[in-house]
Design an enzyme around this catalytic site. Structure first.
Site: not given
Ligand code: 13P
Length: 344
Positions: A51, A193, A235, A276-278, A307
């Site tokens: 990144r 998660e 999560k 947030s997943g992208g 992200r």
């Molecule tokens: P994102 O919100 O970017 O998906 O990352 C959260 C996260 O902790 C992924 O494991």
């Protein structure tokens, strides 16, 4: 369930087992209530380096540290951020003023957390489905993180709508449950998660089905492992169509997400903090705002975005010391937006 020595008080011939569960519940509530949420800044060395390089910043332990310091020290961050998930590298690093990250986080009013899984690898014979690793030696690592101030931990299991069978869900849920039980033995709140990926072009119903299977299996395994649900933070992903499929409205996404969660997540769970997943910042904030407005919700809902909170800050920084303030403004604004959404 086995307990750490700290939980046992010897009184003559009687052993009183003092539960530390209220402390775990307290921490889980602190992480997910009052409109505050958790900042995920725990990218692996490989992901973080990629990144940085994508923004033209040379990747090294120093630039990764500088970037995480910029995030953590943004003025007033604790107004909207209750906790920060750190990677192992950052957990052992120092800020410019010599304080270790977990110590500095606590002094800034932010609980320090640690990502303890070691990443994913293909599960043999399962069409490319992934299993998360990191259980070997985990007890010793958790003891060390707890000594150094960790309040919570994170383990991410990854599910793809195309390859998640009952077996894949069971294998990943079993690992998540063993991790969660170990965390609680060390007085650390486990963030559990199970992430259903939103890459691809699948419809919302496919995400709902896979998310339902993943969560049902996870709570079954947590139960078998003797995990105290009042001392975890869940999560999950929002239930959305794939990123390459036609979009759904925030209202429909919140409704679909609530429907799956209310069917699968026991009311004993104190808080749910979404990844947030992208998805873009505005989109996930809209999903969260709709969801937090659902009446009679049994759990707190908030954000644990990565992200969606940091991407614009990283871009604004670009590795330039003169741009730190601009980057911190971006982060603060994204966190403020997410916190407002969590409050509905
Ligand atoms: P994102 O919100 O970017 O998906 O990352 C959260 C996260 O902790 C992924 O494991």
């Amino acid at each position: 369930m086995q307990r750490s020595g700290a939980d046992r008080i010897l009184l003559g011939m009687t052993t009183i087992v003092r539960t530390d569960r209220p402390a775990l519940t307290e921490t889980a509530l602190q992480m997910t209530s009052g409109g505050r949420g958790v900042l995920a800044a725990d990218e692996s060395i490989k992901t973080m380096s990629a990144r940085l390089e994508a923004e033209g910043i040379p990747a090294s332990d120093v630039t990764r540290r500088d970037y995480r310091e910029l995030l953590l020290t943004a003025d007033g961050l604790s107004e909207s951020v209750s906790g920060v998930i750190l990677a192992d590298e950052t957990f052992g690093q120092e800020l410019g003023d010599g304080r270790h990250f977990p110590i500095a986080a606590r002094e800034l009013g932010i609980l320090p957390g640690i990502k303890v899984d070691t990443g994913t690898t293909p599960l043999p014979g399962q069409d490319g489905a992934l299993i998360t690793e990191g259980l070997d030696g985990l007890g010793g690592r958790l003891a060390s993180y707890a000594d150094r101030g960790a309040a919570f931990a994170k383990w991410r299991a990854v599910f793809d709508v195309g390859t998640t069978t009952e077996y894949v869900a069971r294998a990943n849920a079993h690992a998540l449950a063993r991790y969660a039980a170990l965390c609680q033995e060390h007085g650390i709140v486990p963030i559990v998660e199970p992430e259903v990926l939103c890459t691809g072009d699948h419809p919302l119903a496919a995400s709902a089905e896979t998310t339902g299977l993943a969560l049902t299996t996870v709570f079954d395994e947590l139960d078998r492992a003797g995990v105290d649900l009042t001392g975890i933070v869940l999560k999950p992903n929002f239930v959305t169509p794939g990123l390459n499929a036609p979009k759904a409205s925030a209202h429909d996404i919140a409704a679909a997400t609530f429907e799956v969660l209310v069917d699968t997540v026991p009311a004993a769970v104190p808080g749910i903090a979404f990844l947030s997943g992208g998805h873009p910042t505005e989109d996930v904030c809209a999903f969260l705002k709709e969801l937090s407005a659902v009446p009679n919700r049994p759990w707190n809902v908030t954000f644990s975005f990565g992200r969606a909170l940091v991407s614009s800050a990283l871009r604004a920084w670009g590795g330039d010391a003169d741009s730190i303030a601009a980057a911190q403004r971006e982060l603060r604004e994204n966190c403020r937006q997410a916190a407002a959404a969590a409050l509905g």
